[in-house]
Design an enzyme around this catalytic site. Sequence first.
Site, PDB file in Angstrom:
ATOM      1  N   LYS A 182      50.015  -0.276  10.489  1.00 45.54           N
ATOM      2  CA  LYS A 182      49.389   0.361   9.529  1.00 45.54           C
ATOM      3  C   LYS A 182      49.933   0.672   7.726  1.00 45.54           C
ATOM      4  O   LYS A 182      49.097   0.481   7.035  1.00 45.54           O
ATOM      5  CB  LYS A 182      49.124   1.982   9.765  1.00 45.54           C
ATOM      6  CG  LYS A 182      48.104   1.968  11.125  1.00 45.54           C
ATOM      7  CD  LYS A 182      47.890   3.527  11.432  1.00 45.54           C
ATOM      8  CE  LYS A 182      47.297   3.586  12.913  1.00 45.54           C
ATOM      9  NZ  LYS A 182      46.878   4.844  13.077  1.00 45.54           N
ATOM     10  N   ASP A 188      41.849   7.811  10.137  1.00 45.23           N
ATOM     11  CA  ASP A 188      42.446   8.762  11.031  1.00 45.23           C
ATOM     12  C   ASP A 188      42.313  10.103  10.604  1.00 45.23           C
ATOM     13  O   ASP A 188      42.180  11.040  11.781  1.00 45.23           O
ATOM     14  CB  ASP A 188      44.075   8.387  11.121  1.00 45.23           C
ATOM     15  CG  ASP A 188      44.282   6.825  11.825  1.00 45.23           C
ATOM     16  OD1 ASP A 188      43.323   6.702  12.603  1.00 45.23           O
ATOM     17  OD2 ASP A 188      45.047   6.373  11.361  1.00 45.23           O
TER      18      ASP A 188
END
Length: 285
Positions: A73, A109
């Site tokens: 990420k 997220d």
Amino acid sequence: MEAINGQTEVYAVLGKPVRHSLSPQMHNAAFSALGINAVYVALEVEDPSALSSTLRAMRNLGFRGANVTVPLKEAACAAMDRLDPEALRTGSVNTVQFTQDALSGFSTDGYGFVTAYEEAFGVGLRGSKVLVLGAGGAGRAVALTVAGQGAASMVLCNRTIQRAQEVSREITSQCPNVQVSAVGEAERVEAAAEVDVIIQSTSVGLHEGDVPLLDAAAFRPGQRFFDLVYSRNETVSVRAAREGGADAVSGLGMLLHQGAKSFSLWTGKTAPLEVMHAALLEALK
Ligand code: ATR
């Protein structure tokens, strides 16, 4: 899923490891429900240091969208031409949009966590006293999100206290109004007694036989417990929290809602949440 043909669009989740991901089941069910001619696959990135060229090659091949998961990420963030404000703030990208001239990165997220939290408990995090267990990649991201939601105070607890201290410094610079401290394992139980909300972001509970970081005696009625780990049934941590009288949920809702937001970013359509949730439950059987 529609029959795969020459028009089928391709989406993927990239990670290492990634074969355990439930995102293919969730997104393929959504494509199918909306009659979209697309397929979503899991691709293990052999060489994470080559992520940027891998993503550019995917754009060249006409991939429509991708998710990026552990441990890619942060590297994905550095590979983007454009970033949404959340990706910029957290330095993490989990969703990529491929357009003709650019790679655009998003982080869904935080949205997934907040939406699942509010759905589960019927209230937000503003004004709460929060303990976050874990300060790894997931812990850092959730701690930054909780701070951004206006928590009153936060305690970050990590086995390796230095990691909690680093995240604590980051929160202080981003959200100076949030009172934040870092503690080690020895202070975990004491810290739990002081808070309204406990968030479990370590990998404890992923493996058979794992023992929860807090046992039932550490919880009390009225507390809210959110475990980022998920399973079809209760996770070990959720079981302990419920035994102690807390209101507790696992991370399945977060997986669902971060995925739903990615889906909407790629397709411009409202995600079919019920269908996606059912696909996750089926995949966990
Ligand atoms: P992720 O990106 O999934 O968060 P990570 O960055 O490797 O993965 O972080 C894993 C987290 O779980 C860390 O907070 C780790 O603690 P350390 O920083 O001390 O390693 C925590 N963790 C893993 N196993 C643990 C255990 N048995 N007890 C306590 N914490 C644990």
